[in-house]
Write an enzyme that holds these catalytic residues in place. Structure first.
Site, mmCIF file in Angstrom:
data_model
loop_
_atom_site.group_PDB
_atom_site.id
_atom_site.type_symbol
_atom_site.label_atom_id
_atom_site.label_comp_id
_atom_site.label_asym_id
_atom_site.label_seq_id
_atom_site.Cartn_x
_atom_site.Cartn_y
_atom_site.Cartn_z
ATOM 1 N N ASP A 68 37.222 38.888 34.464
ATOM 2 C CA ASP A 68 35.991 38.942 35.398
ATOM 3 C C ASP A 68 34.698 38.974 34.296
ATOM 4 O O ASP A 68 33.673 39.076 34.957
ATOM 5 C CB ASP A 68 36.176 40.177 36.000
ATOM 6 C CG ASP A 68 36.222 41.436 35.307
ATOM 7 O OD1 ASP A 68 36.311 41.314 34.103
ATOM 8 O OD2 ASP A 68 36.555 42.466 35.960
ATOM 9 N N SER A 69 34.688 38.863 32.989
ATOM 10 C CA SER A 69 33.579 38.607 32.277
ATOM 11 C C SER A 69 33.025 37.301 32.874
ATOM 12 O O SER A 69 31.892 37.142 32.440
ATOM 13 C CB SER A 69 33.890 38.548 30.753
ATOM 14 O OG SER A 69 35.044 37.558 30.835
ATOM 15 N N ASP A 76 42.238 38.268 35.635
ATOM 16 C CA ASP A 76 41.648 39.597 36.041
ATOM 17 C C ASP A 76 41.746 40.090 37.638
ATOM 18 O O ASP A 76 41.233 39.049 38.278
ATOM 19 C CB ASP A 76 40.262 39.650 35.491
ATOM 20 C CG ASP A 76 40.250 40.396 34.203
ATOM 21 O OD1 ASP A 76 41.049 41.077 33.758
ATOM 22 O OD2 ASP A 76 39.124 40.423 33.571
ATOM 23 N N LYS A 131 45.807 41.090 35.584
ATOM 24 C CA LYS A 131 45.154 42.157 34.443
ATOM 25 C C LYS A 131 44.516 43.366 35.533
ATOM 26 O O LYS A 131 43.569 42.912 36.168
ATOM 27 C CB LYS A 131 44.547 41.622 33.345
ATOM 28 C CG LYS A 131 43.882 42.987 32.296
ATOM 29 C CD LYS A 131 43.338 42.443 31.252
ATOM 30 C CE LYS A 131 42.046 41.742 31.208
ATOM 31 N NZ LYS A 131 41.075 42.507 31.529
ATOM 32 N N GLU A 172 40.310 47.209 24.463
ATOM 33 C CA GLU A 172 39.234 46.790 23.879
ATOM 34 C C GLU A 172 38.120 48.274 23.254
ATOM 35 O O GLU A 172 38.119 49.293 23.843
ATOM 36 C CB GLU A 172 38.152 46.454 25.420
ATOM 37 C CG GLU A 172 36.888 45.983 25.128
ATOM 38 C CD GLU A 172 36.289 45.157 26.325
ATOM 39 O OE1 GLU A 172 37.333 44.972 27.128
ATOM 40 O OE2 GLU A 172 35.147 44.745 26.195
ATOM 41 N N GLU A 211 42.376 47.014 35.118
ATOM 42 C CA GLU A 211 41.750 48.026 33.986
ATOM 43 C C GLU A 211 42.061 49.297 34.629
ATOM 44 O O GLU A 211 41.958 49.716 35.799
ATOM 45 C CB GLU A 211 40.086 47.836 34.124
ATOM 46 C CG GLU A 211 40.039 46.486 33.606
ATOM 47 C CD GLU A 211 38.263 46.406 33.474
ATOM 48 O OE1 GLU A 211 37.397 47.339 33.953
ATOM 49 O OE2 GLU A 211 37.862 45.341 33.361
HETATM 50 O O1 KIV Z 1 36.941 40.054 31.535
HETATM 51 C C1 KIV Z 1 37.470 39.718 30.278
HETATM 52 O O2 KIV Z 1 36.901 38.735 29.722
HETATM 53 C C2 KIV Z 1 38.160 40.758 29.646
HETATM 54 C C3 KIV Z 1 38.334 40.540 27.944
HETATM 55 C C4 KIV Z 1 36.991 41.060 27.712
HETATM 56 C C5 KIV Z 1 39.434 41.064 27.578
HETATM 57 O O3 KIV Z 1 38.779 41.394 30.190
#
Ligand code: KIV
Length: 264
Positions: free
Chosen positions: A45-46, A84, A112, A181, A114
């Site tokens: 989600d970056s 994500d 993934k 992280e 969080e």
């Molecule tokens: O969103 C993302 O790119 C991430 C990485 C920083 C691991 O979660």
């Protein structure tokens, strides 16, 4: 060419071989990373920050991640692909299952999430329905407003103990990978040694089982900001393919991350 799977990633940890990973958001870069031999690609989600120019990851939607996951999947032949679950997309079981289904159907082989032990039922519910899960602890960007900024986590002994306990709880709940992280290198090592599953670090020191970087940071093209834990491989090599290849070999031989790219 053997496809990377969750089992082959685990075997790498068991053999003491480092896992290499990058974020990816489109088919062209995915194909290039795949051809250079990257083990895993995350549709993070970056993308909200590096593609959309947002201040944080919170505005990203499931449809955004699904769109980029379909693109990455089309460019990928070998690497493991995970996606994500964005902010608030796993707030209730109904939302979680529907949104995970969207991302798996788009081409992810794992999602993934969080957060810590509060995700236990969510993780086992997803596993029971055929969805493998990667955890994410330490600096979890979806909680940036709780942390009061993008800050290193686990520096106090009590915080470090808490993060270790959370990592063990997530493993017990059924995660098969963990992203860790922005924590001190010593904590990255402790957590990696304590877990059976692979721990992929980003700003978590050299002793995790593998490394991941946001691709724009690795190329040094992120707007305005270069995190301390990242390295500009394009500046060093002058060529995108060589940059990726050097990143992969430096992770594999333990050269990256050095102390300069880690936290005490
Ligand atoms: O969103 C993302 O790119 C991430 C990485 C920083 C691991 O979660």
């Amino acid at each position: 060419m053997k496809k990377v799977t969750v089992s082959s990633l685990l075997k790498k940890k068991q053999a003491g071989e480092k896992i290499t990973s990058l974020t990816a958001y489109d088919a062209s870069f995915a194909k290039m990373f795949d051809e250079q031999g990257i083990d895993a690609m995350l549709i993070g989600d970056s993308l909200g920050m590096v593609l959309q120019g947002q201040d944080d990851t919170l505005p990203v939607t499931v449809d955004d991640v699904a769109y980029h996951t379909r693109s990455v999947r089309r460019g990928t032949s070998r690497a493991f692909v995970l996606a994500d679950m964005p902010f608030m997309s796993y707030a209730t079981p109904e939302q979680t299952y529907a949104n995970a289904a969207t991302l798996m159907a788009a081409g992810a082989s794992m999602v993934k999430l969080e957060g810590g032990s509060w995700l236990g039922d969510t993780i086992s519910g997803l596993n029971q329905r055929g969805v493998p899960v990667c955890g994410h602890l330490g600096l979890t960007p979806q909680s940036v407003h709780v942390f009061g900024g993008f800050k290193v986590q686990g520096r106090e002994a009590s915080q470090a103990e808490h993060l270790l306990a959370e990592a063990q709880a997530l493993e017990k709940a059924g995660i098969q990978l963990l992203v860790l992280e922005c924590v001190p290198s010593s904590l990255g090592k402790t957590i990696s040694e304590a877990l059976t599953i692979p721990v992929i670090g980003i700003g978590a020191g050299k002793d995790t089982d593998g490394q991941i970087l946001v691709m724009h940071d690795m190329f040094g093209i992120s707007a305005n900001y270069m995190p301390k834990f990242s390295k500009n491989y394009l500046k060093e090599t002058g060529d995108m393919r060589e940059a990726v290849s050097k990143y992969i070999s430096e992770v594999q031989d333990g050269t990256f991350p050095s102390a300069e790219h880690s936290f005490e």
